[in-house]
Design a protein around this motif. Structure first.
Motif, mmCIF file in Angstrom:
data_model
loop_
_atom_site.group_PDB
_atom_site.id
_atom_site.type_symbol
_atom_site.label_atom_id
_atom_site.label_comp_id
_atom_site.label_asym_id
_atom_site.label_seq_id
_atom_site.Cartn_x
_atom_site.Cartn_y
_atom_site.Cartn_z
ATOM 1 N N MET A 1 34.963 -11.985 -0.761
ATOM 2 C CA MET A 1 35.957 -11.003 -1.183
ATOM 3 C C MET A 1 37.250 -11.712 -1.513
ATOM 4 N N SER A 2 37.808 -11.390 -2.678
ATOM 5 C CA SER A 2 39.036 -12.066 -3.110
ATOM 6 C C SER A 2 40.246 -11.196 -2.827
ATOM 7 N N ARG A 36 33.953 -1.155 -8.445
ATOM 8 C CA ARG A 36 33.565 -2.562 -8.448
ATOM 9 C C ARG A 36 34.684 -3.489 -8.012
ATOM 10 N N LYS A 37 35.924 -3.110 -8.320
ATOM 11 C CA LYS A 37 37.039 -4.012 -8.030
ATOM 12 C C LYS A 37 38.324 -3.216 -8.089
ATOM 13 N N TRP A 39 42.696 -3.689 -8.167
ATOM 14 C CA TRP A 39 43.922 -4.471 -8.199
ATOM 15 C C TRP A 39 45.060 -3.577 -7.734
ATOM 16 N N PRO A 55 35.962 -5.939 -3.572
ATOM 17 C CA PRO A 55 36.843 -7.021 -4.022
ATOM 18 C C PRO A 55 38.241 -6.491 -4.351
ATOM 19 N N GLU A 80 38.321 -1.012 -11.393
ATOM 20 C CA GLU A 80 37.196 -1.087 -12.329
ATOM 21 C C GLU A 80 36.013 -0.378 -11.687
#
Length: 248
Positions: A1-2, A36-37, A39, A55, A80
């Motif tokens: 995981m980022s 999915r992700k 930010w 993530p 996303e």
């Protein structure tokens, strides 16, 4: 995981990006939606209860702005996602078999802001769902999700290949199909009976196609004054849904 801050990556093909608090948090809360992700700014992400497998990328407002079109108001969050699974008309009709919730049928309404706003009105007035053509309606997108303000996740959206056939299926299920147009003298309030209603609206400017009109049981108009020729399709949908919800 980022969780490291870095420059945003390009979206993967076929996956929409949602932005803004309502669209992103509603997507996270929807068990049918795969996120999915994500930010976000530290402040915005810190306010969310995020699954540990998701993530996450911390980013500042300028970087987030590069993920979304133009000056889109991302409010510190971008996600996303995968598009939702298809909803089948027969399943939706069966789901609402024992209630009076209306359907909203859109004939080639392609503007994502209009469809998003109609989803919001459909949620506000407890519509059963919306029905559009598969090839002549907007895909799920950040602009549509933003306009829907979270309601894309809670209002069923059926996409059909043949709208006329879908309207026949509605009639077989007992829906009274009312097409909204200015080319009639019958007011919507006088067209509403006691049956379940499918409200049919066409694209702004062109209106309903002829083949759609002939699959309506009645054509009706909204009581707007002579100073305005017509209403935006999303405004018309909201007023019509209110009329259905308010019928005696």
């Amino acid at each position: 995981m980022s969780r490291r801050g870095h420059r945003p990556s390009k979206p993967q093909s076929g996956r929409p990006r949602f932005w803004g608090k309502h669209a992103v948090t509603a997507a996270l809360a929807n068990p049918e939606r795969v996120v999915r992700k994500i930010w976000g700014t530290k402040e915005a992400l810190g306010a969310l209860d995020l699954p540990p497998v998701l993530p996450i990328v911390y980013a500042d407002a300028a970087d987030l702005g590069r993920l979304v079109p133009g000056d889109a108001p991302h409010q510190g969050l971008v996600a996303e996602v995968d598009a939702l699974e298809d909803v089948w008309l027969a399943d939706l009709i069966e789901q609402g078999r024992d209630d009076m919730r209306p359907l909203v049928v859109l004939d080639q309404v392609t503007d994502p802001h209009n469809v998003g706003a109609i989803l919001r009105s459909a949620a506000a007035f407890d519509a059963l769902g919306i029905v559009t053509q598969d090839r002549h309606s907007p895909p799920e997108s950040g602009a549509l999700a933003k306009a829907a303000s979270g309601t894309l996740e809670v209002v069923p959206w059926v996409r059909v290949v043949n709208l006329a056939r879908a309207m026949e299926e509605m009639a077989e299920a007992g829906f009274w199909r009312i097409g909204l147009t200015g080319d009639t003298d019958l007011a919507l309030k006088d067209a509403l009976g006691e049956a379940r209603v499918a409200l049919v609206l066409g694209a702004e400017g062109e209106g309903m196609r002829h083949n759609t009109q002939v699959h309506c049981d009645q054509l009706a108009k909204l009581p707007i004054g002579p100073k305005v020729e017509s209403l935006n399709v999303s405004n018309a949908a909201a007023i019509a849904l209110y009329a259905v919800a308010s019928r005696g």
